[in-house]
Scaffold this active site. Sequence first.
Site, PDB file in Angstrom:
ATOM      1  N   ARG A  97      31.068  34.079  -1.043  1.00  0.00           N
ATOM      2  CA  ARG A  97      32.202  34.461  -1.894  1.00  0.00           C
ATOM      3  C   ARG A  97      31.768  35.499  -2.926  1.00  0.00           C
ATOM      4  O   ARG A  97      32.530  36.412  -3.265  1.00  0.00           O
ATOM      5  CB  ARG A  97      32.782  33.218  -2.567  1.00  0.00           C
ATOM      6  CG  ARG A  97      34.086  33.501  -3.277  1.00  0.00           C
ATOM      7  CD  ARG A  97      34.770  32.232  -3.731  1.00  0.00           C
ATOM      8  NE  ARG A  97      33.969  31.503  -4.698  1.00  0.00           N
ATOM      9  CZ  ARG A  97      34.309  30.310  -5.206  1.00  0.00           C
ATOM     10  NH1 ARG A  97      35.429  29.721  -4.816  1.00  0.00           N
ATOM     11  NH2 ARG A  97      33.545  29.709  -6.089  1.00  0.00           N
ATOM     12  N   LYS A 125      36.255  35.940  -7.745  1.00  0.00           N
ATOM     13  CA  LYS A 125      35.892  35.213  -8.962  1.00  0.00           C
ATOM     14  C   LYS A 125      35.350  36.200  -9.988  1.00  0.00           C
ATOM     15  O   LYS A 125      34.178  36.127 -10.412  1.00  0.00           O
ATOM     16  CB  LYS A 125      34.879  34.113  -8.624  1.00  0.00           C
ATOM     17  CG  LYS A 125      35.106  32.856  -9.440  1.00  0.00           C
ATOM     18  CD  LYS A 125      34.462  31.665  -8.814  1.00  0.00           C
ATOM     19  CE  LYS A 125      34.387  30.501  -9.773  1.00  0.00           C
ATOM     20  NZ  LYS A 125      35.661  30.042 -10.318  1.00  0.00           N
ATOM     21  N   GLU A 167      47.889  28.732  -8.427  1.00  0.00           N
ATOM     22  CA  GLU A 167      46.816  27.810  -8.796  1.00  0.00           C
ATOM     23  C   GLU A 167      46.848  27.585 -10.293  1.00  0.00           C
ATOM     24  O   GLU A 167      47.565  28.290 -11.021  1.00  0.00           O
ATOM     25  CB  GLU A 167      45.462  28.365  -8.356  1.00  0.00           C
ATOM     26  CG  GLU A 167      45.075  29.660  -9.027  1.00  0.00           C
ATOM     27  CD  GLU A 167      43.694  30.161  -8.572  1.00  0.00           C
ATOM     28  OE1 GLU A 167      43.643  30.945  -7.617  1.00  0.00           O
ATOM     29  OE2 GLU A 167      42.702  29.779  -9.194  1.00  0.00           O
TER      30      GLU A 167
HETATM   31  C1  COI Z   1      34.407  26.121 -11.190  1.00  0.00           C
HETATM   32  O1  COI Z   1      35.156  25.218 -10.836  1.00  0.00           O
HETATM   33  O2  COI Z   1      33.207  26.122 -10.865  1.00  0.00           O
HETATM   34  C2  COI Z   1      34.887  27.240 -11.989  1.00  0.00           C
HETATM   35  O3  COI Z   1      34.250  28.243 -11.972  1.00  0.00           O
HETATM   36  C3  COI Z   1      36.071  27.109 -12.847  1.00  0.00           C
HETATM   37  C4  COI Z   1      35.740  27.451 -14.269  1.00  0.00           C
HETATM   38  C5  COI Z   1      36.980  27.848 -14.988  1.00  0.00           C
HETATM   39  C6  COI Z   1      35.061  26.310 -14.941  1.00  0.00           C
END
Ligand code: COI
Length: 390
Positions: free
Chosen positions: A134, A236, A272
């Site tokens: 990803r 991300k 989401e």
């Molecule tokens: C995760 O779930 O690892 C994330 O990156 C979400 C983050 C906003 C804590």
Amino acid sequence: MLLRRSSVAHKLVSSSVAGRSSLFKLGGCSLFASQTAALPLLPDAMPSAREEYADINWDELGFGLQPTDYMFSAKCTAEEGFSRGELNRYGNIELSPSAGVLNYGQGLFEGLKAFRSEDSGGLLLFRPEENAKRLQMGAERLLMPSPSVELFLDAVKKTVLANRRWVPPPGKGALYLRPLLLGTGAVLGLAPAPEYTFLVYASPVGNYFKEGLSPIHLMIGDGVYRATPGGAGDVKTIANYAPVLKAQREAKRKGFTEVLFLDSVNNRYLEEASSCNVFVVKDNVIATPATRGTILPGVTRKSMIHLARNLGYQQVEERLVSVDELADADEVFCTGTAVVVAPVGSITYKDKRFEYQTGSKTTGQRLYSALTGIQMGRLPDDMDWMVEID
Ligand code: COI
């Protein structure tokens, strides 16, 4: 060495990729550059090698940063591609004020967890290759070079081992790994940074929400959207998170746990929450919004779909999920690496509050038990998801 629990065929040997050449060049940094030789191990004298557990109260872990001992970093320069990387003491990093990440948001992050097996006491990583891939996908979108899967795995493994005293005892939480890929080279005009840093740090964590394992309460975002078609909602990137903070604060001020976003075109389909994916259950049919460029393809989301089918659910659907379906859904739950599987007690939409089943008989709870059972080495890992760190 990184070793899949149940298959020698999955053994990953970092030296086997030594010297692989880059596929594409970006200002000299390869866009899928390979890492090569194994990194030096920490000397026995270092605290992480001596103590079994750090001296903290493991019963009080939430999702706050607990600084650990070491972090990993590798640089990618135009001339050299990715360096082999090294472990250093956890601490601040130095950046040019003109770094691409600071000025133009050229940055990605990942999140994955290491567990202490209830079965063997060994250290286990959950599906780290998924995060590696990803990150590569996101890097392509943001025109950044990305570490090879091998470098990613090596870096994560070394970060866990160097911080092993911070991996919580079985059942108390996990060591959360936060890989970052940052444009750290200086730019002034809008352009890709000339230099990148791949960094991995770690923190022990417990439950993400203050509710712990109790149901969370969501509010549908009103006129505020997380992503747009053609944007970068499915990667991300750090840039996807600051824009939701205001909506999140507003939701918290009103007593909700989180915001659930609708699509920005029709203002009608679930996307989401700010930190997790969402699933809706009605009459044993499980539905989750399809990832069509605006939704993060969560590793936990993907694992849930797989586990639900394995558990015998006949209909597990990735599709458009209309906000109208919330009115008569039986159950809603959220998933994410940080969040794991969080039962949703209610969702409020335009002053209407819909309430859902929660508790031990729910689909979400069954999936939570299946997932965490595998992660903690309590249940057989038939899918070969766990990577054992020797
Ligand atoms: C995760 O779930 O690892 C994330 O990156 C979400 C983050 C906003 C804590």
